[in-house]
Design an enzyme around this catalytic site. Structure first.
Site, PDB file in Angstrom:
ATOM      1  N   ARG A  62      -0.770  11.668 -39.086  1.00 54.48           N
ATOM      2  CA  ARG A  62      -1.442  12.857 -38.650  1.00 54.48           C
ATOM      3  C   ARG A  62      -2.049  13.952 -40.132  1.00 54.48           C
ATOM      4  O   ARG A  62      -3.371  14.078 -40.177  1.00 54.48           O
ATOM      5  CB  ARG A  62      -0.544  13.710 -37.915  1.00 54.48           C
ATOM      6  CG  ARG A  62      -0.794  13.092 -36.005  1.00 54.48           C
ATOM      7  CD  ARG A  62      -0.092  14.515 -34.992  1.00 54.48           C
ATOM      8  NE  ARG A  62       1.471  14.366 -35.980  1.00 54.48           N
ATOM      9  CZ  ARG A  62       2.565  12.910 -35.176  1.00 54.48           C
ATOM     10  NH1 ARG A  62       2.020  12.769 -34.576  1.00 54.48           N
ATOM     11  NH2 ARG A  62       3.662  13.142 -35.815  1.00 54.48           N
ATOM     12  N   GLU A  99      16.736  12.577 -37.975  1.00 52.14           N
ATOM     13  CA  GLU A  99      17.716  12.323 -36.996  1.00 52.14           C
ATOM     14  C   GLU A  99      18.986  11.250 -36.234  1.00 52.14           C
ATOM     15  O   GLU A  99      19.690  11.349 -36.640  1.00 52.14           O
ATOM     16  CB  GLU A  99      17.527  13.128 -35.759  1.00 52.14           C
ATOM     17  CG  GLU A  99      18.223  14.042 -35.493  1.00 52.14           C
ATOM     18  CD  GLU A  99      18.148  14.870 -34.146  1.00 52.14           C
ATOM     19  OE1 GLU A  99      16.388  14.678 -34.194  1.00 52.14           O
ATOM     20  OE2 GLU A  99      18.221  14.996 -33.413  1.00 52.14           O
TER      21      GLU A  99
HETATM   22  P1  5GP Z   1      10.751  16.864 -40.669  1.00 54.31           P
HETATM   23  O1  5GP Z   1      10.177  16.071 -41.497  1.00 54.31           O
HETATM   24  O2  5GP Z   1       9.545  17.739 -41.713  1.00 54.31           O
HETATM   25  O3  5GP Z   1      11.655  16.746 -39.251  1.00 54.31           O
HETATM   26  O4  5GP Z   1       8.804  16.383 -39.318  1.00 54.31           O
HETATM   27  C1  5GP Z   1       7.914  16.504 -39.926  1.00 54.31           C
HETATM   28  C2  5GP Z   1       6.837  15.199 -39.491  1.00 54.31           C
HETATM   29  O5  5GP Z   1       7.432  15.025 -38.399  1.00 54.31           O
HETATM   30  C3  5GP Z   1       5.301  15.400 -39.370  1.00 54.31           C
HETATM   31  O6  5GP Z   1       5.468  13.893 -40.389  1.00 54.31           O
HETATM   32  C4  5GP Z   1       4.897  15.620 -38.795  1.00 54.31           C
HETATM   33  O7  5GP Z   1       3.331  15.017 -38.455  1.00 54.31           O
HETATM   34  C5  5GP Z   1       6.131  15.006 -37.271  1.00 54.31           C
HETATM   35  N1  5GP Z   1       6.621  15.969 -36.668  1.00 54.31           N
HETATM   36  C6  5GP Z   1       7.366  15.981 -36.461  1.00 54.31           C
HETATM   37  N2  5GP Z   1       7.332  17.190 -35.267  1.00 54.31           N
HETATM   38  C7  5GP Z   1       6.191  17.703 -34.564  1.00 54.31           C
HETATM   39  C8  5GP Z   1       5.526  17.984 -33.536  1.00 54.31           C
HETATM   40  O8  5GP Z   1       6.160  18.890 -33.047  1.00 54.31           O
HETATM   41  N3  5GP Z   1       4.157  18.127 -33.521  1.00 54.31           N
HETATM   42  C9  5GP Z   1       3.388  16.890 -34.591  1.00 54.31           C
HETATM   43  N4  5GP Z   1       2.092  16.646 -34.437  1.00 54.31           N
HETATM   44  N5  5GP Z   1       4.296  16.129 -35.360  1.00 54.31           N
HETATM   45  C10 5GP Z   1       6.011  16.735 -35.581  1.00 54.31           C
END
Ligand code: 5GP
Length: 175
Positions: A62, A99
């Site tokens: 995305r 996770e």
């Molecule tokens: P993090 O590594 O910060 O835990 O997760 C971020 C990554 O997971 C980003 O690349 C994002 O695209 C995706 N992601 C995690 N949760 C969401 C969410 O609720 N919506 C969207 N669109 N992407 C998420």
């Protein structure tokens, strides 16, 4: 504030996706609305100019959608940060914890050079693991981090706190 309302109004909550208990922020309604998507693109391009970035790196998948038009609008090059195994040339890789299990992202080893200032763009900042790995990759590729810009920050997951050490004072902008 008007931008914030416009963007928030086009992001929907999807309960229990991708697993029970998680509320997923779906940005596809925003992408389908040219006014909202255009305003987001303009705002990201402005951040690129404000933080004097000369390249934009987008995170698969995305992040690509948001970063690519912003790079064109700002008049800078776009650099993809991909899931491992997708880039054809020589790459640098960075693993990070999820996770459950681990993930790896890659960048072309010659995509950046010393003196480059890179704005990293993704859609959502959750725990900060993905962003953390991408900032490290940008630095290992020889460039400077001009900033990290996301459409949305899930504050309760405290990704901003986790990124403090990696940002080293570079701005984290959540639109
Ligand atoms: P993090 O590594 O910060 O835990 O997760 C971020 C990554 O997971 C980003 O690349 C994002 O695209 C995706 N992601 C995690 N949760 C969401 C969410 O609720 N919506 C969207 N669109 N992407 C998420």
């Amino acid at each position: 504030a008007a931008l914030r309302e416009l963007l928030l109004g086009r992001i929907t909550d999807v309960p229990d996706y991708p697993q029970p208990g998680v509320v997923f922020k779906d940005i596809t309604p925003l992408l389908a609305d040219p006014d909202a998507f255009g305003a987001l693109t303009d705002a990201l391009a402005e951040l690129c100019v404000r933080h004097r970035a000369d390249k934009i790196a987008g995170l698969e998948a995305r992040g690509f959608i948001l970063a690519a038009p912003a790079a064109v609008r700002a008049g800078v090059g776009f650099v993809p940060v991909r899931k491992a195994g997708k880039l054809p040339g020589a790459t640098l890789g960075q693993t990070y914890d999820l996770e459950y299990g681990r993930a790896e992202i890659e960048i072309h080893a010659d995509a950046l050079e010393p003196g480059d200032r890179v704005l990293v763009i993704d859609d959502v900042l959750a725990t900060g693991g993905t962003a953390d790995a991408s900032l490290q990759l940008v630095r290992r590729a020889g460039a400077e981090v001009a900033g990290l810009a996301v459409l949305m920050e899930l504050g309760f997951l405290e990704g901003r706190k986790r990124l403090e050490a990696t940002l080293k004072g570079a701005p984290l902008e959540a639109l």
